[in-house]
Write a protein that holds these residues in place. Structure first.
Motif, PDB file in Angstrom:
ATOM      1  N   LEU A  58       0.835  -1.202   0.000  1.00 56.18           N
ATOM      2  CA  LEU A  58       0.000   0.000   0.000  1.00 56.18           C
ATOM      3  C   LEU A  58       0.870   1.252   0.000  1.00 56.18           C
ATOM      4  O   LEU A  58       0.556   2.238  -0.682  1.00 56.18           O
ATOM      5  N   LYS A 101       0.946   4.289  -2.723  1.00 55.75           N
ATOM      6  CA  LYS A 101       0.762   5.678  -2.293  1.00 55.75           C
ATOM      7  C   LYS A 101       1.999   6.539  -2.585  1.00 55.75           C
ATOM      8  O   LYS A 101       2.036   7.719  -2.228  1.00 55.75           O
ATOM      9  N   ASP A 139      -4.328   1.814   7.099  1.00 57.88           N
ATOM     10  CA  ASP A 139      -5.200   2.624   6.256  1.00 57.88           C
ATOM     11  C   ASP A 139      -5.288   4.058   6.751  1.00 57.88           C
ATOM     12  O   ASP A 139      -5.327   5.002   5.951  1.00 57.88           O
ATOM     13  N   ALA A 181      -2.226   5.885   5.780  1.00 60.43           N
ATOM     14  CA  ALA A 181      -2.199   6.083   4.333  1.00 60.43           C
ATOM     15  C   ALA A 181      -3.334   7.002   3.869  1.00 60.43           C
ATOM     16  O   ALA A 181      -3.555   7.162   2.672  1.00 60.43           O
ATOM     17  N   ASN A 182      -4.055   7.592   4.833  1.00 61.17           N
ATOM     18  CA  ASN A 182      -5.131   8.545   4.536  1.00 61.17           C
ATOM     19  C   ASN A 182      -6.267   7.893   3.746  1.00 61.17           C
ATOM     20  O   ASN A 182      -6.788   8.475   2.794  1.00 61.17           O
ATOM     21  N   GLU A 183      -6.628   6.673   4.160  1.00 53.27           N
ATOM     22  CA  GLU A 183      -7.751   5.976   3.545  1.00 53.27           C
ATOM     23  C   GLU A 183      -8.762   5.567   4.618  1.00 53.27           C
ATOM     24  O   GLU A 183      -8.397   5.391   5.784  1.00 53.27           O
ATOM     25  N   VAL A 184     -10.028   5.430   4.204  1.00 49.59           N
ATOM     26  CA  VAL A 184     -11.023   4.861   5.116  1.00 49.59           C
ATOM     27  C   VAL A 184     -10.631   3.400   5.357  1.00 49.59           C
ATOM     28  O   VAL A 184     -10.405   2.663   4.398  1.00 49.59           O
ATOM     29  N   SER A 201     -10.339  -0.402   5.550  1.00 52.11           N
ATOM     30  CA  SER A 201     -11.026  -1.364   4.686  1.00 52.11           C
ATOM     31  C   SER A 201     -12.172  -2.074   5.392  1.00 52.11           C
ATOM     32  O   SER A 201     -13.217  -2.335   4.793  1.00 52.11           O
ATOM     33  N   ARG A 216     -15.531  -0.285   5.118  1.00 54.96           N
ATOM     34  CA  ARG A 216     -16.070   0.050   3.791  1.00 54.96           C
ATOM     35  C   ARG A 216     -16.988  -1.056   3.279  1.00 54.96           C
ATOM     36  O   ARG A 216     -16.642  -2.234   3.316  1.00 54.96           O
ATOM     37  N   ARG A 274     -15.791  -3.564   0.294  1.00 58.15           N
ATOM     38  CA  ARG A 274     -14.680  -4.486   0.515  1.00 58.15           C
ATOM     39  C   ARG A 274     -15.229  -5.828   1.006  1.00 58.15           C
ATOM     40  O   ARG A 274     -16.199  -5.877   1.755  1.00 58.15           O
ATOM     41  N   GLU A 321     -18.034   4.297  -4.678  1.00 55.89           N
ATOM     42  CA  GLU A 321     -16.795   4.078  -5.434  1.00 55.89           C
ATOM     43  C   GLU A 321     -16.935   2.836  -6.298  1.00 55.89           C
ATOM     44  O   GLU A 321     -17.575   1.896  -5.928  1.00 55.89           O
TER      45      GLU A 321
END
Length: 218
Positions: free
Chosen positions: A29, A33, A142, A145-148, A150, A153, A156, A218
């Motif tokens: 990841l 990124k 996550d 890494a500035n993501e919601v 997993s 979500r 997923r 998404e």
């Protein structure tokens, strides 16, 4: 007295394998990124050790195993180094990585639950920490890494649910005084197989009833 699932040497080997695979997912990841080498190493370490570190701090097993066993700390760095130089090849075996990740999920949800109970937590708290051990590193990965995360979500495949099922099997076995190496192994296999089936058939958790969100899917 809880019986250990494996002998200490086998348990350590399995832990290292699980840590390595989780670290690979974190490092991959980071590469996607466009992180630098330090960022790749940090994400590998956090993904591999975050869940177990959180568990050990909560139950008072300090200093945590991540800092008392050099193998636990070095393994994510080795995984990060591997990804830095060979990430195109690692990406090509992503399916295999996912299978080992599912195995690590099953193993860690069980060992996390049993360790929490052995340190005096009640059954509900032990199951919660078993889940945290299995998925905590991925959540921290996550977030960094500035993501919601997993597991939050809807788009997923199920990840937390197999870990919850594995942890619940363990606490039920503890409650009925039926926790043995065999039943612990059954819990690992059930969580592992559920995760594999979720990936194969794209099983996902339901969303809110009569959802009327304006958020773009998404």
């Amino acid at each position: 007295m809880l019986q250990p699932l494996f002998t200490p040497s086998v348990q350590h080997t399995l832990d290292v394998i699980g840590i390595f695979v989780f670290a690979i997912s974190g490092a991959l990841l980071a590469v996607r990124k466009n992180f630098d080498v330090f960022g790749i190493a940090v994400l590998a370490e956090v993904t591999a050790l975050g869940g177990g570190l959180f568990r050990d701090v909560v139950i008072g097993a300090v200093p945590p195993a991540a800092f008392t066993d050099l193998g636990y700390f070095i393994t994510p760095l080795f995984a990060a180094l591997l990804v830095i130089f060979l990430h195109p090849h690692v990406e090509r075996i992503q399916v295999g990585v996912n299978v080992f990740d599912a195995a690590g999920l099953g193993l860690f949800c069980v060992t996390g639950t049993t360790k929490a109970f052995a340190y005096g937590l009640n059954l509900t708290a032990s199951a919660a920490l078993g889940l945290a051990t299995a998925v905590g590193g991925g959540v921290l990965r996550d977030v960094l890494a500035n993501e919601v995360p997993s597991l939050l979500r809807w788009d997923r495949d199920l990840y937390a649910v197999p870990a919850i099922v594995g942890a619940c099997i363990v606490v039920l076995c503890i409650h009925y005084d039926a926790l043995t190496p065999f039943t612990s192994g059954v819990a690992v296999v059930v969580a592992f197989v559920l995760r594999l089936l979720a990936m194969r058939y794209h099983w996902r958790a339901p969303r809110a009833w009569n959802r009327r969100s304006t958020v773009t899917e998404e």
